[in-house]
Design an enzyme around this catalytic site. Sequence first.
Site, mmCIF file in Angstrom:
data_model
loop_
_atom_site.group_PDB
_atom_site.id
_atom_site.type_symbol
_atom_site.label_atom_id
_atom_site.label_comp_id
_atom_site.label_asym_id
_atom_site.label_seq_id
_atom_site.Cartn_x
_atom_site.Cartn_y
_atom_site.Cartn_z
ATOM 1 N N LYS A 17 15.473 39.562 33.530
ATOM 2 C CA LYS A 17 15.802 40.734 32.748
ATOM 3 C C LYS A 17 17.393 41.021 32.808
ATOM 4 C CE LYS A 17 13.576 45.093 31.951
ATOM 5 N NZ LYS A 17 12.755 46.079 32.402
HETATM 6 O O1 G3P Z 1 11.103 49.188 30.807
HETATM 7 C C1 G3P Z 1 11.828 50.073 30.755
HETATM 8 C C2 G3P Z 1 11.493 51.544 31.273
HETATM 9 O O2 G3P Z 1 11.054 51.138 32.290
HETATM 10 C C3 G3P Z 1 12.157 52.634 31.008
HETATM 11 O O3 G3P Z 1 11.292 53.566 30.943
HETATM 12 O O4 G3P Z 1 10.370 55.954 31.395
HETATM 13 O O5 G3P Z 1 12.248 55.167 32.796
HETATM 14 O O6 G3P Z 1 12.592 55.526 30.210
HETATM 15 P P1 G3P Z 1 11.566 55.236 31.395
#
Ligand code: G3P
Length: 224
Positions: A87
């Site tokens: 990633k």
């Molecule tokens: O895959 C990306 C993700 O982990 C971000 O999620 O909920 O932290 O915006 P969030």
Amino acid sequence: MKFFVDTANLKQIKEAQELGVLDGVTTNPSLMAKEGVVGKENIFEHYRKICEIVDGDVSAEVISTDYDGMLKEAAELVKIHPRIVVKIPMIKEGLKAIKYLSGKGIKVNCTLIFSAGQALLAAKAGAEYVSPFVGRLDDISTDGMELIHQIRVIFDNFGIKTKILAASIRNPVHIIKSAEIGADVATCPLSSILALLNHPLTDIGLEKFLSDYRTSQSVSKVKI
Ligand code: G3P
């Protein structure tokens, strides 16, 4: 549409795998930190454990922000397991790293995508996945789903094979909308996947079936 879980929690990954609908896992440094996994050796061991649970791709994120550092980390990460996807963040150095790594046959998930232009650049550099962050766009009063739609249209216009991985999913509606638009993958918290199971009419219907069954059994016992 494939279902990935967006977590580094081994218990949740096992639970999703046992449900029979899990196609992969995404992690990021915040999710690893949340699990209290500290130090390179432990982090690598944790990725190994995740790969042993799930059959599909497992995204492991670099923490370097310079080209050489990203390549060095990527070389180490891919040695952990054949299903590791590297990633890489959507920055200028990251774009160069994606070009190099994809040229070497290494799968890359380009993360922190917030615009169609970023997605197009990552795809041109050869990314296997682009990860548009739906929830974080919604958080700033921008329609995250509209971005998924825009990227779908652009990729379809040119037959681009890079997969759209809808990320930062926060609820079951995000999952359904991603499927409607044609995202290739949604990476979700386990809670959002489990929420898809729920419908009050299912619960009411099942209770009625079972109570009718119980009633019929007690009636037939009386007859005997
Ligand atoms: O895959 C990306 C993700 O982990 C971000 O999620 O909920 O932290 O915006 P969030």
